[in-house]
Design an enzyme around this catalytic site. Structure first.
Site, mmCIF file in Angstrom:
data_model
loop_
_atom_site.group_PDB
_atom_site.id
_atom_site.type_symbol
_atom_site.label_atom_id
_atom_site.label_comp_id
_atom_site.label_asym_id
_atom_site.label_seq_id
_atom_site.Cartn_x
_atom_site.Cartn_y
_atom_site.Cartn_z
ATOM 1 N N SER A 94 1.006 -1.262 0.050
ATOM 2 C CA SER A 94 0.093 0.205 -0.001
ATOM 3 C C SER A 94 0.838 1.191 0.059
ATOM 4 C CB SER A 94 -0.981 0.075 1.236
ATOM 5 O OG SER A 94 -1.739 -1.044 1.252
ATOM 6 N N GLY A 135 3.776 3.127 2.664
ATOM 7 C CA GLY A 135 4.445 1.723 3.381
ATOM 8 C C GLY A 135 5.776 1.440 2.636
ATOM 9 N N ASP A 185 -4.982 -12.213 0.720
ATOM 10 C CA ASP A 185 -5.609 -12.018 2.030
ATOM 11 C C ASP A 185 -4.683 -13.018 2.960
ATOM 12 O OD1 ASP A 185 -6.419 -11.533 4.553
ATOM 13 O OD2 ASP A 185 -8.456 -12.133 3.874
ATOM 14 N N ASN A 193 6.714 -8.577 3.499
ATOM 15 C CA ASN A 193 6.760 -7.195 4.089
ATOM 16 C C ASN A 193 5.204 -7.001 5.006
ATOM 17 O OD1 ASN A 193 7.397 -4.233 3.948
ATOM 18 N ND2 ASN A 193 5.633 -4.227 3.257
ATOM 19 N N THR A 207 -1.192 -13.258 9.935
ATOM 20 C CA THR A 207 -1.026 -12.351 9.006
ATOM 21 C C THR A 207 0.573 -12.275 8.645
ATOM 22 O OG1 THR A 207 -2.923 -11.256 9.180
ATOM 23 C CG2 THR A 207 -1.313 -10.206 8.056
ATOM 24 N N TYR A 256 -3.470 -12.324 25.983
ATOM 25 C CA TYR A 256 -3.027 -11.548 24.921
ATOM 26 C C TYR A 256 -2.862 -9.972 25.280
ATOM 27 C CZ TYR A 256 -3.658 -9.049 20.334
ATOM 28 O OH TYR A 256 -3.395 -8.612 19.111
#
Length: 323
Positions: free
Chosen positions: A34, A37, A85, A112, A133, A188
């Site tokens: 994006s 970034g 995704d 990245n 992710t 968490y």
């Protein structure tokens, strides 16, 4: 040719220019590209010299904006868009299936992309968002594209996989193996999850290099502290302020932290992808575009942890990653 020397201030453009001959003819895939970034800047400078740059993201409109900006700056760039995704194992498989239909081999994969540092969030696969992710998705993607990488190998060239990690991995206790497959919202914290995910990147680079037995060289790196789109997200603000990275006004804390610009921040990624001096240092960790293995925390250089993480991740994806 005099070997180039790099520093904190070196830019991605400078590194790409220094290694233009290595980049020429290469096909490179970069995740998380994006605008505003590190991945975008990495793609932009590599596109000046490469045969093909594949930019990825989960938002097709943002991908088109990135493509337009690269083409405006580099009219000759050969850019291909891929919807990916990383927070969905099915999404990763779909994107890898598309790449595997491309006629070209892959010389470099640059991981990245990263999830925002947010309150506890599960993915569609019931995995914690950052670990999914930043580590599990990239692991599966690499596994599925390994044949594409191996197809680029020659007697003079070894394909590479690059993981953008962080020096912040040293702040945590490493990977919490108990929570990878069974995330626990009660244990968490956003920052601990971030530290663990970045440790996983380093361990994966070490183990991938080891298991591939010289057929793929993997590297990890610290890009620096950079004010990018990911730490400007509102959902990340509280965590960034608690860590002291951002001040009460949401702006970079320049009193205690030396910040890099985005061009400086992307430099180490380009070095990890193309510096020929790394050929005999598979699994290395870079900072300021140079090898900095001494900066890895013990929990993130431990071969037993690297092997354990590999096995745990294979179980989660339901596939064995072998060569």
């Amino acid at each position: 040719m005099v070997a180039p020397t790099f520093s904190f201030n070196t830019t991605a453009d400078e590194v790409a220019t220094a290694f233009a001959a290595e980049i020429q003819g290469k096909n490179v895939l970069i995740t998380g590209t994006s605008l505003n970034g590190l991945g975008f800047e990495t793609a932009r400078v590599i596109a000046k010299h490469a045969n093909l740059v594949i930019i990825t993201g989960y938002n097709a409109e943002r991908l088109k904006l990135s493509e337009g900006a690269i083409k405006k700056d580099v009219p000759t760039a050969n850019v291909r868009l891929l919807t990916l995704d990383l927070a969905s194992l099915a999404g990763v498989r779909k994107a890898a299936g598309e790449v595997n239909t491309y006629p070209e081999p892959l010389h470099v994969i640059i991981h990245n992309a990263a999830a925002a540092i947010t309150p506890f969030k599960l993915t569609v696969d019931n995995l914690e968002s950052q670990m999914a992710t930043d580590h599990i998705g990239p692991f599966l993607f690499t596994k599925l594209l390994a044949p594409k990488l191996l197809a680029s190998a020659t007697k003079d060239y070894t394909p590479r996989v690059v993981f953008v990690s962080s020096a912040a991995h040293t702040f945590g206790a490493g990977v919490d193996f108990d929570s990878i497959a069974l995330p626990n919202p009660e244990k968490y914290t956003g920052m601990a999850a971030y530290f663990g995910a970045k440790s996983a990147n380093i361990l994966t680079a070490i183990e991938l290099s080891k298991r591939s037995k010289g057929t793929i060289n993997a590297y990890s790196l610290h890009p620096g502290v950079i004010y990018t789109n990911i730490n400007q997200k509102e959902e990340s603000l509280a965590e960034m302020q608690a860590l002291g990275v951002l001040g009460p006004d949401g702006r970079p804390n320049e009193e205690n932290i030396q910040w890099k610009t985005i061009p400086q921040g992307a430099a180490t990624t380009v070095a990890a992808a193309f510096d020929p001096r790394l050929n005999d240092q598979p699994g290395a960790y870079l900072d300021d575009s140079t090898v900095a293995n001494q900066a890895i925390a013990p929990h993130s250089s431990d071969p037993a942890n690297a092997e354990r993480l590999w096995g745990v991740t294979e179980k989660i994806i339901g596939e064995t990653f072998t060569f």
